[in-house]
Design a protein around this motif. Structure first.
Motif, PDB file in Angstrom:
ATOM      1  N   ASP A 112       0.783  -1.296   0.124  1.00 59.51           N
ATOM      2  CA  ASP A 112      -0.105   0.171   0.060  1.00 59.51           C
ATOM      3  C   ASP A 112       0.963   1.286   0.010  1.00 59.51           C
ATOM      4  O   ASP A 112       0.066   2.240   0.005  1.00 59.51           O
ATOM      5  CB  ASP A 112      -1.074   0.076   1.181  1.00 59.51           C
ATOM      6  N   GLN A 113       2.062   1.226  -0.005  1.00 56.34           N
ATOM      7  CA  GLN A 113       2.997   2.173   0.257  1.00 56.34           C
ATOM      8  C   GLN A 113       3.711   2.438  -0.994  1.00 56.34           C
ATOM      9  O   GLN A 113       3.794   1.782  -2.016  1.00 56.34           O
ATOM     10  CB  GLN A 113       4.188   1.955   1.413  1.00 56.34           C
ATOM     11  N   ASP A 114       4.250   3.712  -1.244  1.00 60.60           N
ATOM     12  CA  ASP A 114       5.093   4.072  -2.505  1.00 60.60           C
ATOM     13  C   ASP A 114       6.115   3.120  -2.824  1.00 60.60           C
ATOM     14  O   ASP A 114       6.278   2.705  -4.030  1.00 60.60           O
ATOM     15  CB  ASP A 114       5.603   5.315  -2.424  1.00 60.60           C
ATOM     16  N   THR A 115       6.741   2.709  -1.766  1.00 60.75           N
ATOM     17  CA  THR A 115       7.726   1.582  -2.213  1.00 60.75           C
ATOM     18  C   THR A 115       7.462   0.322  -2.827  1.00 60.75           C
ATOM     19  O   THR A 115       8.073  -0.292  -3.510  1.00 60.75           O
ATOM     20  CB  THR A 115       8.420   1.462  -0.815  1.00 60.75           C
ATOM     21  N   GLY A 116       6.267  -0.095  -2.395  1.00 63.68           N
ATOM     22  CA  GLY A 116       5.807  -1.438  -2.859  1.00 63.68           C
ATOM     23  C   GLY A 116       4.706  -1.088  -3.921  1.00 63.68           C
ATOM     24  O   GLY A 116       4.371  -2.304  -4.572  1.00 63.68           O
ATOM     25  N   GLN A 117       4.264  -0.100  -4.521  1.00 67.46           N
ATOM     26  CA  GLN A 117       3.314  -0.027  -5.559  1.00 67.46           C
ATOM     27  C   GLN A 117       3.687  -0.407  -6.836  1.00 67.46           C
ATOM     28  O   GLN A 117       3.122  -1.202  -7.408  1.00 67.46           O
ATOM     29  CB  GLN A 117       3.008   1.650  -5.486  1.00 67.46           C
ATOM     30  N   SER A 118       5.019  -0.297  -7.228  1.00 67.72           N
ATOM     31  CA  SER A 118       5.566  -0.687  -8.508  1.00 67.72           C
ATOM     32  C   SER A 118       5.690  -2.311  -8.395  1.00 67.72           C
ATOM     33  O   SER A 118       5.967  -2.856  -9.454  1.00 67.72           O
ATOM     34  CB  SER A 118       6.890  -0.193  -8.796  1.00 67.72           C
ATOM     35  N   LEU A 119       5.707  -3.056  -7.229  1.00 67.19           N
ATOM     36  CA  LEU A 119       5.765  -4.351  -7.170  1.00 67.19           C
ATOM     37  C   LEU A 119       4.568  -5.199  -6.920  1.00 67.19           C
ATOM     38  O   LEU A 119       4.168  -6.368  -7.124  1.00 67.19           O
ATOM     39  CB  LEU A 119       6.452  -4.774  -5.972  1.00 67.19           C
ATOM     40  N   VAL A 120       3.315  -4.505  -7.154  1.00 65.69           N
ATOM     41  CA  VAL A 120       2.065  -4.969  -7.219  1.00 65.69           C
ATOM     42  C   VAL A 120       1.545  -5.966  -8.202  1.00 65.69           C
ATOM     43  O   VAL A 120       1.187  -7.176  -7.909  1.00 65.69           O
ATOM     44  CB  VAL A 120       0.734  -3.825  -7.035  1.00 65.69           C
ATOM     45  N   PRO A 121       1.960  -5.660  -9.379  1.00 66.78           N
ATOM     46  CA  PRO A 121       1.591  -6.768 -10.596  1.00 66.78           C
ATOM     47  C   PRO A 121       2.667  -8.079 -10.275  1.00 66.78           C
ATOM     48  O   PRO A 121       1.861  -8.934 -10.870  1.00 66.78           O
ATOM     49  CB  PRO A 121       2.608  -5.955 -11.735  1.00 66.78           C
ATOM     50  N   LEU A 122       3.604  -8.005  -9.649  1.00 69.39           N
ATOM     51  CA  LEU A 122       4.374  -9.178  -9.354  1.00 69.39           C
ATOM     52  C   LEU A 122       3.447 -10.035  -8.598  1.00 69.39           C
ATOM     53  O   LEU A 122       3.267 -11.426  -8.573  1.00 69.39           O
ATOM     54  CB  LEU A 122       5.725  -9.040  -8.604  1.00 69.39           C
ATOM     55  N   PHE A 123       2.984  -9.383  -7.443  1.00 69.24           N
ATOM     56  CA  PHE A 123       2.428 -10.365  -6.589  1.00 69.24           C
ATOM     57  C   PHE A 123       0.911 -10.592  -6.864  1.00 69.24           C
ATOM     58  O   PHE A 123       0.236 -11.449  -6.039  1.00 69.24           O
ATOM     59  CB  PHE A 123       2.326  -9.436  -4.909  1.00 69.24           C
ATOM     60  N   LEU A 124       0.328  -9.837  -7.814  1.00 65.94           N
ATOM     61  CA  LEU A 124      -1.097 -10.217  -8.380  1.00 65.94           C
ATOM     62  C   LEU A 124      -0.706 -11.514  -9.274  1.00 65.94           C
ATOM     63  O   LEU A 124      -1.957 -12.319  -9.259  1.00 65.94           O
ATOM     64  CB  LEU A 124      -1.497  -9.184  -9.220  1.00 65.94           C
ATOM     65  N   CYS A 125       0.421 -11.833  -9.503  1.00 66.62           N
ATOM     66  CA  CYS A 125       0.428 -13.347 -10.261  1.00 66.62           C
ATOM     67  C   CYS A 125       0.442 -14.595  -9.115  1.00 66.62           C
ATOM     68  O   CYS A 125       0.342 -15.534  -9.616  1.00 66.62           O
ATOM     69  CB  CYS A 125       1.900 -13.367 -10.935  1.00 66.62           C
ATOM     70  N   LEU A 126       0.403 -14.105  -7.902  1.00 65.67           N
ATOM     71  CA  LEU A 126       0.567 -15.393  -6.918  1.00 65.67           C
ATOM     72  C   LEU A 126      -0.897 -15.791  -6.852  1.00 65.67           C
ATOM     73  O   LEU A 126      -1.788 -15.248  -6.912  1.00 65.67           O
ATOM     74  CB  LEU A 126       1.115 -14.797  -5.500  1.00 65.67           C
ATOM     75  N   ARG A 127      -1.110 -16.872  -6.371  1.00 64.86           N
ATOM     76  CA  ARG A 127      -2.211 -17.571  -6.308  1.00 64.86           C
ATOM     77  C   ARG A 127      -2.451 -18.077  -4.673  1.00 64.86           C
ATOM     78  O   ARG A 127      -2.231 -19.029  -4.553  1.00 64.86           O
ATOM     79  CB  ARG A 127      -2.455 -19.121  -6.959  1.00 64.86           C
ATOM     80  N   LEU A 128      -2.690 -17.017  -4.116  1.00 63.82           N
ATOM     81  CA  LEU A 128      -2.838 -17.005  -2.385  1.00 63.82           C
ATOM     82  C   LEU A 128      -3.672 -17.985  -1.965  1.00 63.82           C
ATOM     83  O   LEU A 128      -3.596 -18.525  -1.041  1.00 63.82           O
ATOM     84  CB  LEU A 128      -2.827 -15.571  -1.982  1.00 63.82           C
ATOM     85  N   HIS A 129      -4.679 -18.324  -2.960  1.00 68.93           N
ATOM     86  CA  HIS A 129      -5.702 -19.118  -2.370  1.00 68.93           C
ATOM     87  C   HIS A 129      -5.212 -20.533  -2.277  1.00 68.93           C
ATOM     88  O   HIS A 129      -5.621 -21.440  -1.975  1.00 68.93           O
ATOM     89  CB  HIS A 129      -6.992 -19.232  -3.197  1.00 68.93           C
ATOM     90  N   GLY A 130      -4.032 -20.771  -2.927  1.00 72.84           N
ATOM     91  CA  GLY A 130      -3.230 -22.041  -3.064  1.00 72.84           C
ATOM     92  C   GLY A 130      -2.332 -22.187  -1.569  1.00 72.84           C
ATOM     93  O   GLY A 130      -1.903 -23.279  -1.335  1.00 72.84           O
ATOM     94  N   ILE A 131      -2.175 -21.255  -0.727  1.00 72.35           N
ATOM     95  CA  ILE A 131      -1.751 -21.339   0.545  1.00 72.35           C
ATOM     96  C   ILE A 131      -2.712 -21.995   1.528  1.00 72.35           C
ATOM     97  O   ILE A 131      -3.600 -21.281   1.931  1.00 72.35           O
ATOM     98  CB  ILE A 131      -1.257 -20.080   1.116  1.00 72.35           C
ATOM     99  N   ILE A 132      -2.784 -23.168   1.931  1.00 73.52           N
ATOM    100  CA  ILE A 132      -3.495 -23.847   2.646  1.00 73.52           C
ATOM    101  C   ILE A 132      -3.290 -24.379   4.026  1.00 73.52           C
ATOM    102  O   ILE A 132      -4.133 -24.755   4.949  1.00 73.52           O
ATOM    103  CB  ILE A 132      -4.213 -24.965   2.087  1.00 73.52           C
ATOM    104  N   LYS A 133      -1.973 -24.478   4.316  1.00 73.75           N
ATOM    105  CA  LYS A 133      -1.546 -25.016   5.618  1.00 73.75           C
ATOM    106  C   LYS A 133      -1.851 -23.927   6.812  1.00 73.75           C
ATOM    107  O   LYS A 133      -1.545 -22.678   6.478  1.00 73.75           O
ATOM    108  CB  LYS A 133      -0.145 -25.386   5.570  1.00 73.75           C
ATOM    109  N   GLY A 134      -2.238 -24.319   7.683  1.00 71.56           N
ATOM    110  CA  GLY A 134      -2.457 -23.367   8.888  1.00 71.56           C
ATOM    111  C   GLY A 134      -1.346 -22.642   9.514  1.00 71.56           C
ATOM    112  O   GLY A 134      -1.398 -21.557   9.618  1.00 71.56           O
ATOM    113  N   LYS A 135      -0.378 -23.447   9.256  1.00 75.40           N
ATOM    114  CA  LYS A 135       1.078 -22.392   9.667  1.00 75.40           C
ATOM    115  C   LYS A 135       1.463 -21.558   8.791  1.00 75.40           C
ATOM    116  O   LYS A 135       1.742 -20.290   9.246  1.00 75.40           O
ATOM    117  CB  LYS A 135       2.333 -23.392   9.985  1.00 75.40           C
TER     118      LYS A 135
END
Length: 479
Positions: free
Chosen positions: A354-377
């Motif tokens: 959400d900060q200026d430092t990370g705004q340019s990196l948002v397209p990279l992390f949009l490629c992640l499939r966070l719903h695939g992280i399923i372990k509780g830990k």
């Protein structure tokens, strides 16, 4: 008896394309537009340029004939025809070999045209000397001095010498350390066969230390074959190989984005890919770090300050909560000291993306499939690192809730290519068989690989009943 005029121009049939045309060889253009057009097409010369500069046709024909006759032709023991001044040195070259380079051939023909009042005649005599069966011995020619200025800093004198040596030898040994400079030299010389040989060497020599320079070279010289090879190599090696070395820092963001979007990207699981990306960001923000940090250091760098003092992070002692309050405070103090030595220019009140430092990196992390992280830990660690916006985390939690409520049916997943849950299996060469079991919402699947021979493998996935469910089923049937 009347004698024929020996000076009378005779018609001569020349092949100038798909048809034969009667042309006057002493005249560059006799008004035959059809014949001129066909000849320009055969020599890959622009028709308008040929009309403005008729000598261009002769130059192109000389280049084509020299290129064909110089292949596998032994170098005769005679004086050099050309002296090339370049990079502070003088290089002696011969015509048949020189004409393999478009740059050198153009410089030579320009120098030849400027040194005589009848350049067309000189060029035609040079052309006739190369035609088979015309002249047994090559007439003496004037030694020319040409100069070439190179502005590419990648070109070195050693690499340029190797490129010139390749004009005479079909196979010149080059290693991976020199190939980039030789490629640049071949591009300057417009030496296409050497350029392609360099590309082939680079495609075979891709490693974590060379992937960046080779990819940027492919982009610089618009060599799509090389850039595609770099992308495919990184798709398979980003997580298991590059992600464990300091060379991860050098991966360009553009290349990383292309690889993350690829459906062929290999990863052991989605959280493993997330850790690799977090490490890449960490190394970008801390250029002074020269060794790969442990996972806890990277996660702590992006964690809210209060999470250490409250002891909520499960990764403090390998996933188990620390019960001793003093131990938690001591560990948190150590992490804060470590963090203070690193880059801390972004606020801890808001998520990193959400900060200026990370705004340019948002397209990279949009490629992640966070719903695939399923372990509780892993979900616990994902919640405590101050990296993703709150809306992203809420969506992940909601998707898991709805999937569990639906008996494991992931209704929000529509596209297999871009949303499938990813798991990977690393099959070592000494294995004959290898398998791993993965669990998703109470369902268990076995990923198995079988080696048939040194080059043949087969992989498959099958549904497995968990032992606990089999035991309960047997007990219920016994009652």
């Amino acid at each position: 008896m009347k004698m024929l005029n020996p000076r009378r121009a005779r018609l001569e049939r020349r092949m100038v394309g798909s048809t034969n045309r009667w042309r006057f060889p002493s005249k560059p253009f006799s008004g035959d537009l059809l014949g001129l057009s066909q000849r320009c097409k055969a020599l890959s010369v622009d028709l308008d340029e040929a009309l403005k500069n008729p000598d261009r046709l002769c130059v192109s024909q000389i280049q084509k004939i020299f290129s064909e006759t110089s292949k596998n032709k032994p170098v005769q023991s005679r004086e050099a025809d050309v002296i090339l001044e370049c990079l502070g040195s003088r290089w002696e070259l011969h015509q048949p070999q020189l004409f393999q380079s478009d740059t050198l051939s153009k410089l030579y023909l320009m120098a030849l045209a400027q040194s005589t009042k009848r350049p067309t005649k000189e060029l035609e005599s040079l052309l006739r000397a190369q035609l088979p069966g015309k002249i047994k011995e090559r007439p003496p020619t004037k030694k020319m001095i040409i100069s070439l200025k190179i502005n590419d800093p990648v070109v070195t004198k050693v690499a340029f010498a190797m490129a010139l040596k390749s004009l005479y030898l079909s196979q010149v040994e080059m290693n991976v350390n020199d190939v980039l400079a030789v490629l640049a030299s071949a591009h300057v010389l417009q030496f296409s066969s050497l350029f392609q040989r360099c590309v082939a060497v680079m495609m075979k020599g891709l490693t974590p230390s060379t992937i960046k320079s080779f990819y940027l070279a492919g982009c610089k010289y618009k060599e799509e074959q090389l850039t595609t090879a770099c992308e495919k190599w990184l798709e398979m090696n980003l997580v298991p190989l590059v992600g464990t070395q300091i060379h991860l820092r050098k991966i360009p963001q553009e290349l990383l984005h292309r690889v993350l979007r690829s459906p062929r990207l290999f990863t052991f699981n989605e959280f493993h890919l997330l850790k690799t990306l977090l490490l890449w960001v960490f190394l970008q923000l801390n250029p002074k770090v020269q060794t790969v940090p442990v996972q806890e250091t990277v996660l702590a760098f992006f964690t809210r300050e209060g999470d250490w003092s409250s002891g909520r992070l499960s990764h403090v002692t390998d996933g188990q909560r620390v019960q001793d309050r003093k131990l938690v405070q001591a560990h948190g103090s150590m992490i804060r000291q470590r963090r203070s030595r690193l880059m801390t220019s972004f606020s801890r009140k808001y998520s990193f993306l959400d900060q200026d430092t990370g705004q340019s990196l948002v397209p990279l992390f949009l490629c992640l499939r966070l719903h695939g992280i399923i372990k509780g830990k892993n979900l616990e660690e994902l919640r405590h690192i101050n990296f993703f916006p709150e809306s992203w985390l809420i969506r992940v939690t909601a998707n898991h809730y709805h999937a569990l409520e639906s008996g494991g049916d992931m209704a929000h997943v529509k596209d297999l290519t871009t949303q499938a849950v990813r798991f990977g299996l690393l099959f070592n060469q000494e294995y004959t068989t290898h398998s791993e079991v993965i669990a998703i919402y109470g369902f268990f699947f076995e990923i198995k690989g079988v080696r048939h021979d040194t080059t043949s493998y087969s992989f498959y996935m099958q549904f497995q009943f968990h032992l606990r469910w089999v035991t309960l089923l047997a007990e219920s049937e016994a009652q």
